[in-house]
Enzyme design. Structure first.
Site, PDB file in Angstrom:
ATOM      1  CD  GLN A   6      45.415  39.196  31.907  1.00  9.13           C
ATOM      2  OE1 GLN A   6      46.155  38.226  31.356  1.00  9.13           O
ATOM      3  NE2 GLN A   6      44.616  39.075  33.037  1.00  9.13           N
ATOM      4  CG  HIS A  28      49.525  37.333  40.163  1.00  7.89           C
ATOM      5  ND1 HIS A  28      48.128  37.019  39.734  1.00  7.89           N
ATOM      6  CD2 HIS A  28      49.142  38.726  40.239  1.00  7.89           C
ATOM      7  CE1 HIS A  28      47.237  37.829  39.836  1.00  7.89           C
ATOM      8  NE2 HIS A  28      47.942  39.008  40.005  1.00  7.89           N
ATOM      9  CB  CYS A  77      37.716  41.458  39.695  1.00  8.72           C
ATOM     10  SG  CYS A  77      39.408  41.297  39.324  1.00  8.72           S
TER      11      CYS A  77
HETATM   12  N1  PLP Z   1      45.549  44.947  35.004  1.00  8.46           N
HETATM   13  C1  PLP Z   1      44.917  43.940  34.321  1.00  8.46           C
HETATM   14  C2  PLP Z   1      44.743  43.932  32.721  1.00  8.46           C
HETATM   15  C3  PLP Z   1      44.807  42.734  35.170  1.00  8.46           C
HETATM   16  O1  PLP Z   1      44.278  41.557  34.478  1.00  8.46           O
HETATM   17  C4  PLP Z   1      44.847  42.623  36.460  1.00  8.46           C
HETATM   18  C5  PLP Z   1      44.663  41.583  37.276  1.00  8.46           C
HETATM   19  O2  PLP Z   1      43.991  40.659  36.785  1.00  8.46           O
HETATM   20  C6  PLP Z   1      45.429  43.768  36.961  1.00  8.46           C
HETATM   21  C7  PLP Z   1      45.825  44.867  36.239  1.00  8.46           C
HETATM   22  C8  PLP Z   1      45.882  44.004  38.678  1.00  8.46           C
HETATM   23  O3  PLP Z   1      47.141  43.107  38.785  1.00  8.46           O
HETATM   24  P1  PLP Z   1      47.361  42.613  40.283  1.00  8.46           P
HETATM   25  O4  PLP Z   1      46.512  41.545  40.350  1.00  8.46           O
HETATM   26  O5  PLP Z   1      48.973  42.356  40.142  1.00  8.46           O
HETATM   27  O6  PLP Z   1      47.018  43.873  41.136  1.00  8.46           O
END
Ligand code: PLP
Length: 370
Positions: free
Chosen positions: A180, A202, A318
């Site tokens: 982030q 992304h 999530c």
């Molecule tokens: N770490 C953080 C702080 C995130 O906000 C996210 C995704 O929301 C992730 C890890 C996971 O990333 P990815 O969606 O590319 O697996």
């Protein structure tokens, strides 16, 4: 007109990234491991992209390993980092507000006999530097703390933490989940002596399904994914050059942080003037604003906003129905947590979008009070 304010969940691909992706699909389709000309051209492109990502962090190209996403980067850094350093000890320091990509990796390590100290944040959502230093033990082998919290926007002073920790015990491996924070808050590896950092495409207007792991030169991390030995043996699987090219292109674009921060400030001042009962968490990340309208449930507000083509999320994309563990850790009342909305701002947002969001929330309040 669509007003997309869920940029902490994911961002819209930018033109530069989609152009780069199509260019790679059409012109660099070879396998970078093939030794013929088509493969060699793809390999050159791959290395050019690696250099771009490395530069965005002030790292060296050989310190960048491409992965499939931020989650894979986190899993690799934490699980393989702890395994690598277990001779030093089996104690890990992290926090109770990490993303599940980190939290679940830590759970896995606990099953393997590691002990994890999960530090709780202060009321602003930050993990204080002193708390990390106080948690250090002789057998601490790994520290993993996120650069920016995905629900609150709280920023961890990872530069200060890493400098102090390395001065006390240089043998401890330090990882940050910078998914982030990358391209949103200052993050320069020359000023931050960490060993590993996770990135994700992304979140910065590249494409889904591409991530990177920074591994400082000299850290002999074993791969989590084994096979053909790509990425110098550190992550097997044929590199997805179109996604990597999109990621590199997105790294080159100006993130327009001042504009994003201005929209956040504008929203805060509009809320305090026009809907003063809204509470918000004051944090330093320019792109995340966590608000709550007590008495209004998040889902109800989200649905109302959606009818107006405005898209926000609950505390995190999530969580799917569960009360946010991160907001609970801040000691917020249930009523506040149940009304939490996360506004994720990107450079594609405008003040006009912000006005539409404020007006819609004013309208929601009026309807409820009828
Ligand atoms: N770490 C953080 C702080 C995130 O906000 C996210 C995704 O929301 C992730 C890890 C996971 O990333 P990815 O969606 O590319 O697996």
């Amino acid at each position: 007109m669509e007003r997309y304010f869920d940029n902490a969940a994911t961002t819209k691909i930018c033109r530069e990234a989609s152009d780069a992706m199509i260019d790679a699909l059409e012109n660099y389709y070879g396998n970078p491991s093939s030794t013929h000309k088509v493969g060699r051209i793809a390999k050159e492109k791959l290395e050019e992209c690696r250099l771009t990502v490395a530069k965005a962090l002030s790292a060296r190209p050989e310190e960048i390993v491409f992965t499939s996403c931020g989650t894979e980067s986190d899993n690799t850094a934490i699980i393989m980092g702890a395994e690598l350093n277990k001779r030093k000890g089996k104690h890990i320091i992290s926090s109770s507000v990490e993303h599940d990509a980190v939290g679940k990796s830590l759970d896995e390590l606990e099953k393997r006999g590691f002990t994890v100290t999960r530090l709780t944040p202060d009321q602003t959502g930050r993990i204080p530097v002193e708390a990390v230093l106080d948690a250090l033990r002789e057998d601490t082998a790994l520290i993993s703390l996120m650069l920016v919290n995905n629900e609150t926007g709280a920023v961890t002073d990872i530069a200060e933490i890493s400098k102090k920790v390395k001065a006390i015990d240089p043998g401890i491996l330090i990882h940050t989940d910078a998914v982030q924070g990358f391209k949103k808050v200052p993050f320069d590896l020359k000023k931050c002596p960490i060993d590993m950092a996770s990135l994700s495409g992304h979140k910065i207007h590249a494409v889904k399904g591409i991530g990177a792991l920074y591994v400082r030169n000299g850290v002999k991390l074993k791969p989590l994914i084994v096979g053909g030995g790509q990425e110098s043996g550190r992550r097997s699987g044929t590199e997805s050059l179109p996604q990597i090219a999109a990621f590199a292109a997105a790294c080159r674009v100006d993130p327009e942080i001042e504009k994003i921060a201005e929209i956040k400030e504008y929203l805060i001042s509009e809320f305090s003037e026009k809907i003063p009962e809204i509470t918000y968490i004051e944090t330093d990340a320019p792109h995340i604003l966590s608000i709550s309208m007590p008495g209004y449930r998040s889902e109800v507000l989200m649905n109302f906003l959606e009818m107006k083509d405005i898209f926000v999320s609950k505390s995190s994309a999530c969580k799917q129905g569960k009360r946010s563990r991160v907001l609970e850790q801040l000691g917020l009342k249930n009523e506040v947590i149940d009304g939490a909305l996360r506004i994720g701002i990107s450079r594609f947002n405008t003040i006009d979008d912000a006005d539409a969001l404020v007006s819609a929330l004013i309208e929601a309040r009026k309807l409820a009070h009828r």
